[in-house]
Scaffold this motif. Structure first.
Motif, PDB file in Angstrom:
ATOM      1  N   GLU A  39      11.534  22.321 -35.301  1.00  0.00           N
ATOM      2  CA  GLU A  39      10.614  21.362 -35.980  1.00  0.00           C
ATOM      3  C   GLU A  39      10.198  20.567 -34.953  1.00  0.00           C
ATOM      4  N   TYR A  40       9.041  19.972 -35.278  1.00  0.00           N
ATOM      5  CA  TYR A  40       8.583  18.693 -34.486  1.00  0.00           C
ATOM      6  C   TYR A  40       9.393  17.936 -33.911  1.00  0.00           C
ATOM      7  N   GLY A  41       9.476  17.654 -32.695  1.00  0.00           N
ATOM      8  CA  GLY A  41      10.350  16.615 -31.980  1.00  0.00           C
ATOM      9  C   GLY A  41      11.733  17.189 -31.648  1.00  0.00           C
ATOM     10  N   TYR A  42      11.895  18.697 -31.940  1.00  0.00           N
ATOM     11  CA  TYR A  42      13.197  19.297 -31.463  1.00  0.00           C
ATOM     12  C   TYR A  42      12.788  20.399 -30.447  1.00  0.00           C
ATOM     13  N   GLU A  43      13.740  20.978 -29.719  1.00  0.00           N
ATOM     14  CA  GLU A  43      13.845  22.107 -29.032  1.00  0.00           C
ATOM     15  C   GLU A  43      14.806  22.829 -29.204  1.00  0.00           C
ATOM     16  N   VAL A  44      14.835  24.270 -28.345  1.00  0.00           N
ATOM     17  CA  VAL A  44      16.109  25.128 -28.662  1.00  0.00           C
ATOM     18  C   VAL A  44      16.780  24.613 -27.331  1.00  0.00           C
ATOM     19  N   VAL A  45      18.179  24.182 -27.483  1.00  0.00           N
ATOM     20  CA  VAL A  45      18.997  23.831 -26.593  1.00  0.00           C
ATOM     21  C   VAL A  45      20.001  24.719 -26.012  1.00  0.00           C
ATOM     22  N   SER A  46      20.443  25.624 -26.938  1.00  0.00           N
ATOM     23  CA  SER A  46      21.319  26.647 -26.672  1.00  0.00           C
ATOM     24  C   SER A  46      21.204  27.800 -27.398  1.00  0.00           C
ATOM     25  N   VAL A  47      21.407  28.797 -26.738  1.00  0.00           N
ATOM     26  CA  VAL A  47      21.320  30.444 -27.344  1.00  0.00           C
ATOM     27  C   VAL A  47      22.804  30.940 -26.795  1.00  0.00           C
ATOM     28  N   ALA A  75      21.190  26.514 -31.400  1.00  0.00           N
ATOM     29  CA  ALA A  75      21.370  25.339 -31.522  1.00  0.00           C
ATOM     30  C   ALA A  75      19.748  24.465 -31.183  1.00  0.00           C
ATOM     31  N   PHE A  76      19.521  23.907 -32.098  1.00  0.00           N
ATOM     32  CA  PHE A  76      18.094  22.983 -31.865  1.00  0.00           C
ATOM     33  C   PHE A  76      18.667  21.483 -31.656  1.00  0.00           C
ATOM     34  N   GLY A  77      18.109  20.773 -30.711  1.00  0.00           N
ATOM     35  CA  GLY A  77      18.323  19.458 -30.414  1.00  0.00           C
ATOM     36  C   GLY A  77      17.004  18.481 -30.195  1.00  0.00           C
ATOM     37  N   SER A  78      17.146  17.334 -30.099  1.00  0.00           N
ATOM     38  CA  SER A  78      15.956  16.466 -30.147  1.00  0.00           C
ATOM     39  C   SER A  78      15.313  16.746 -28.683  1.00  0.00           C
TER      40      SER A  78
END
Length: 244
Positions: A39-47, A75-78
Motif C-alpha cells: 500500500e502507499y507508504g509501505y514497502e516489502v521489508v522481508s521475504v 512482511a510489509f513495513g513503513s
C-alpha cells in the motif's frame, strides 16, 4: 494429482497484497512468480521461503524441486513517506492538528481513507510544503507542466477521501501557505489534494503550485475531485489538470 505437486502457502503481515493470494501448486521443475504490492507508504521489508531469507523486492519466482510444501512469508513495513502522527495539536478549533510535512498530509489521507471520521475536527498547515521539486515536471513553452521530466521519479499523491462515504468532513486551514509539486496519475474516480470533501467540510487559505494531474476517466481538480463542502480563498497556481 495433489501428491505430485509442490504446494505453496502464503502468509502476509503489514499493509500490502500478494498475487496470487491463495495457496497453489507447482509441478516439480516448473516455476511460478509472486507479485508483491505494498500500500502507499509501505514497502516489502522481508521475504522468507521455508525460513530462508530472500531478497525483498516486487517479485519472487519459485521453482519446485519436488512434491511437498513451501511456506512463503512476506512482511510489509513503513517506507517513511507516511508519518505516524500529526506534528502536534488535539484536533479542536482552539488546538487544531498541525501539518508541517508531506508525510503528515499523507497520514491524514491514510486515516480518512481508512474510515476515520473527521467531522468537527480541525487541521492547520503550519508552513509551505514541497511534495515534489517542480524540476521533476516537463514544461511546455509557457512553463506549464505537461508530464514528468526525463529521468524524474516524482512521488505520487493519494487523495484525501475516497468515494463514496469516506469523505473529508473537517476544517483545514492552510494558513496562507503553499503546497508545491502535487502529482497524481492513474485510474481514480476523484482526484486532487482531496478526493472527496463532504458536506459541512471547509478547506481554506491554501495555494497549490506547480503540479500535474492526469486521470483520464476521473473527476479532477487541483484541490478536490468531488466537492459537497466549501473551498474558500484557495488558489491554483500553474497546476495542469489533464484528462477526458
Amino acid at each position: 494429482p495433489e501428491d505430485v505437486l509442490c504446494r505453496v502457502e502464503i502468509q502476509v503481515s503489514g499493509r500490502g497484497a500478494v498475487t496470487p493470494c491463495r495457496p497453489f501448486g507447482i509441478l516439480p521443475g516448473r516455476s511460478r512468480t509472486l507479485t508483491f504490492t505494498p500500500e502507499y507508504g509501505y514497502e516489502v521489508v522481508s521475504v522468507m521461503v521455508d525460513g530462508q531469507e530472500r531478497e525483498p523486492g516486487q517479485f519472487l519466482t519459485l521453482t519446485a524441486q519436488a512434491p511437498g510444501a513451501l511456506l512463503v512469508e512476506v512482511a510489509f513495513g513503513s517506507d517513511g513517506t507516511v508519518a505516524d502522527s500529526f506534528h502536534g495539536g488535539s484536533g479542536t478549533e482552539e488546538d487544531p492538528y498541525q501539518i508541517t510535512t508531506m508525510a503528515e498530509f499523507a497520514y491524514l489521507a491514510r486515516q480518512v481513507n481508512d474510515g476515520w471520521s473527521t467531522s468537527d475536527t480541525y487541521f492547520r498547515v503550519m508552513n509551505d510544503i514541497t511534495f515534489n521539486d517542480p524540476a521533476c515536471f516537463a514544461l511546455d513553452g509557457a512553463g506549464r507542466p505537461i508530464g514528468v521530466a526525463e529521468g524524474a521519479r516524482p512521488r505520487e499523491w493519494i487523495p484525501i477521501g475516497l468515494p463514496y462515504d469516506q469523505s473529508f468532513d473537517g476544517v483545514l486551514d492552510g494558513g496562507g501557505h503553499t503546497i508545491s509539486g502535487l502529482y497524481i496519475t492513474g485510474d481514480r474516480e476523484y482526484a486532487g489534494l482531496f478526493g472527496y470533501i463532504g458536506s459541512g467540510a471547509v478547506v481554506r487559505n491554501l495555494t497549490i503550485r506547480d503540479g500535474y494531474l492526469e486521470c483520464p476517466d476521473g473527476w479532477m481538480g487541483a484541490f478536490v475531485g468531488k466537492l459537497d463542502g466549501r473551498v474558500e480563498n484557495c488558489h491554483n497556481d500553474n497546476v495542469t489538470v489533464d484528462g477526458d
